[in-house]
Design a protein around this motif. Structure first.
Motif, PDB file in Angstrom:
ATOM      1  N   THR A  28       0.824  -1.195   0.000  1.00  0.00           N
ATOM      2  CA  THR A  28       0.000   0.000   0.000  1.00  0.00           C
ATOM      3  C   THR A  28       0.864   1.252   0.000  1.00  0.00           C
ATOM      4  N   PHE A  29       1.973   1.214   0.732  1.00  0.00           N
ATOM      5  CA  PHE A  29       2.853   2.367   0.838  1.00  0.00           C
ATOM      6  C   PHE A  29       4.096   2.160  -0.017  1.00  0.00           C
ATOM      7  N   SER A  30       4.800   3.236  -0.303  1.00  0.00           N
ATOM      8  CA  SER A  30       5.977   3.162  -1.172  1.00  0.00           C
ATOM      9  C   SER A  30       7.164   2.560  -0.437  1.00  0.00           C
ATOM     10  N   ILE A  31       8.010   1.926  -1.222  1.00  0.00           N
ATOM     11  CA  ILE A  31       9.272   1.421  -0.688  1.00  0.00           C
ATOM     12  C   ILE A  31      10.159   2.612  -0.316  1.00  0.00           C
ATOM     13  N   PHE A  32      10.941   2.471   0.750  1.00  0.00           N
ATOM     14  CA  PHE A  32      11.907   3.491   1.118  1.00  0.00           C
ATOM     15  C   PHE A  32      13.330   2.992   0.895  1.00  0.00           C
ATOM     16  N   GLY A  33      13.579   1.774   1.299  1.00  0.00           N
ATOM     17  CA  GLY A  33      14.907   1.191   1.121  1.00  0.00           C
ATOM     18  C   GLY A  33      14.808  -0.286   0.810  1.00  0.00           C
ATOM     19  N   MET A  34      15.752  -0.769   0.011  1.00  0.00           N
ATOM     20  CA  MET A  34      15.841  -2.193  -0.284  1.00  0.00           C
ATOM     21  C   MET A  34      17.281  -2.634  -0.082  1.00  0.00           C
ATOM     22  N   ALA A  35      17.440  -3.909   0.174  1.00  0.00           N
ATOM     23  CA  ALA A  35      18.791  -4.396   0.475  1.00  0.00           C
ATOM     24  C   ALA A  35      18.922  -5.867   0.123  1.00  0.00           C
ATOM     25  N   TRP A  36      20.161  -6.288  -0.043  1.00  0.00           N
ATOM     26  CA  TRP A  36      20.494  -7.691  -0.204  1.00  0.00           C
ATOM     27  C   TRP A  36      21.316  -8.146   1.009  1.00  0.00           C
ATOM     28  N   PHE A  37      20.980  -9.325   1.463  1.00  0.00           N
ATOM     29  CA  PHE A  37      21.727  -9.980   2.522  1.00  0.00           C
ATOM     30  C   PHE A  37      22.080 -11.383   2.035  1.00  0.00           C
ATOM     31  N   ARG A  38      22.988 -12.029   2.733  1.00  0.00           N
ATOM     32  CA  ARG A  38      23.275 -13.423   2.437  1.00  0.00           C
ATOM     33  C   ARG A  38      23.544 -14.149   3.745  1.00  0.00           C
ATOM     34  N   GLN A  39      23.246 -15.433   3.734  1.00  0.00           N
ATOM     35  CA  GLN A  39      23.408 -16.229   4.954  1.00  0.00           C
ATOM     36  C   GLN A  39      23.722 -17.666   4.597  1.00  0.00           C
ATOM     37  N   ALA A  40      24.826 -18.140   5.096  1.00  0.00           N
ATOM     38  CA  ALA A  40      25.209 -19.530   4.933  1.00  0.00           C
ATOM     39  C   ALA A  40      24.689 -20.330   6.120  1.00  0.00           C
ATOM     40  N   PRO A  41      24.472 -21.626   5.939  1.00  0.00           N
ATOM     41  CA  PRO A  41      23.978 -22.457   7.042  1.00  0.00           C
ATOM     42  C   PRO A  41      24.884 -22.360   8.264  1.00  0.00           C
ATOM     43  N   THR A  50      22.774  -2.079  -0.134  1.00  0.00           N
ATOM     44  CA  THR A  50      21.478  -1.448   0.034  1.00  0.00           C
ATOM     45  C   THR A  50      21.330  -0.291  -0.937  1.00  0.00           C
ATOM     46  N   VAL A  51      20.088   0.001  -1.314  1.00  0.00           N
ATOM     47  CA  VAL A  51      19.793   1.105  -2.221  1.00  0.00           C
ATOM     48  C   VAL A  51      18.606   1.897  -1.687  1.00  0.00           C
ATOM     49  N   HIS A  52      18.727   3.217  -1.735  1.00  0.00           N
ATOM     50  CA  HIS A  52      17.633   4.110  -1.349  1.00  0.00           C
ATOM     51  C   HIS A  52      16.683   4.187  -2.540  1.00  0.00           C
ATOM     52  N   TRP A  53      15.398   3.943  -2.274  1.00  0.00           N
ATOM     53  CA  TRP A  53      14.438   3.823  -3.370  1.00  0.00           C
ATOM     54  C   TRP A  53      14.252   5.128  -4.131  1.00  0.00           C
ATOM     55  N   SER A  57      20.800   6.199  -3.866  1.00  0.00           N
ATOM     56  CA  SER A  57      22.113   6.119  -3.225  1.00  0.00           C
ATOM     57  C   SER A  57      22.323   4.688  -2.748  1.00  0.00           C
ATOM     58  N   THR A  58      23.578   4.269  -2.690  1.00  0.00           N
ATOM     59  CA  THR A  58      23.898   2.877  -2.393  1.00  0.00           C
ATOM     60  C   THR A  58      24.991   2.774  -1.346  1.00  0.00           C
ATOM     61  N   ARG A 101      10.080   2.517   5.655  1.00  0.00           N
ATOM     62  CA  ARG A 101      10.496   3.641   6.496  1.00  0.00           C
ATOM     63  C   ARG A 101      12.005   3.768   6.652  1.00  0.00           C
ATOM     64  N   VAL A 102      12.740   2.686   6.473  1.00  0.00           N
ATOM     65  CA  VAL A 102      14.166   2.730   6.761  1.00  0.00           C
ATOM     66  C   VAL A 102      14.976   2.335   5.540  1.00  0.00           C
ATOM     67  N   TYR A 103      16.241   2.718   5.586  1.00  0.00           N
ATOM     68  CA  TYR A 103      17.195   2.400   4.533  1.00  0.00           C
ATOM     69  C   TYR A 103      18.580   2.395   5.167  1.00  0.00           C
ATOM     70  N   GLY A 104      19.424   1.514   4.709  1.00  0.00           N
ATOM     71  CA  GLY A 104      20.801   1.543   5.149  1.00  0.00           C
ATOM     72  C   GLY A 104      21.255   0.258   5.785  1.00  0.00           C
ATOM     73  N   VAL A 105      22.321   0.353   6.564  1.00  0.00           N
ATOM     74  CA  VAL A 105      22.946  -0.793   7.201  1.00  0.00           C
ATOM     75  C   VAL A 105      22.497  -0.862   8.652  1.00  0.00           C
ATOM     76  N   GLY A 106      22.261  -2.066   9.152  1.00  0.00           N
ATOM     77  CA  GLY A 106      21.917  -2.228  10.552  1.00  0.00           C
ATOM     78  C   GLY A 106      20.542  -1.733  10.919  1.00  0.00           C
ATOM     79  N   VAL A 107      19.655  -1.665   9.947  1.00  0.00           N
ATOM     80  CA  VAL A 107      18.285  -1.222  10.225  1.00  0.00           C
ATOM     81  C   VAL A 107      17.339  -2.407  10.065  1.00  0.00           C
ATOM     82  N   PRO A 108      16.196  -2.355  10.725  1.00  0.00           N
ATOM     83  CA  PRO A 108      15.276  -3.499  10.713  1.00  0.00           C
ATOM     84  C   PRO A 108      14.346  -3.509   9.514  1.00  0.00           C
TER      85      PRO A 108
END
Length: 122
Positions: A28-41, A50-53, A57-58, A101-108
């Protein structure tokens, strides 16, 4: 409800390239930030990029800087991760995430995809 669907993972030789995609829908609301993460077992989830929508900015993890490029196509509600110069240590599951609502590193980030496997052979 919001859905993030990743695609583009696969098997590639060291030095090769892959492009991951993350398509967002159902919001319903616009994206603010998107990010890629990776996780090994058995390991902690690792931030990749991360990219600001709005202003595109990255920010990148040191481990991928200069090799990976994150970018977004606002019209398609899709984020990408171009991965060049892949190394065996890049092998793991990659997840996309976004938030209104958030963008960047270490954000939920609130929303997460199901993950896509990337395997780099030596």
């Amino acid at each position: 409800q919001v859905q993030l669907v990743e695609s583009g993972g696969g098997l590639v030789q060291a030095g090769g390239s892959l492009r991951l995609s993350c398509a967002a829908s159902g919001r319903t609301f616009s994206i603010f930030g998107m990010a890629w993460f990776r996780q090994a077992p058995g390991k902690e989830r690792e931030f990749v990029a991360t990219v600001h929508w709005n202003d595109h900015s990255t920010y990148y993890a040191d481990s991928v800087k200069g090799r990976f490029t994150i970018f977004a196509d606002n019209a398609k509600n899709t984020m990408y991760l171009q991965m060049n110069g892949l190394k065996p240590e890049d092998t793991t599951v990659y997840y996309c995430a976004d938030d209104e609502r958030v963008y960047g590193v270490g954000v939920p980030y609130d929303y997460w995809g199901q993950g896509t496997q990337v395997t780099v052979s030596s």
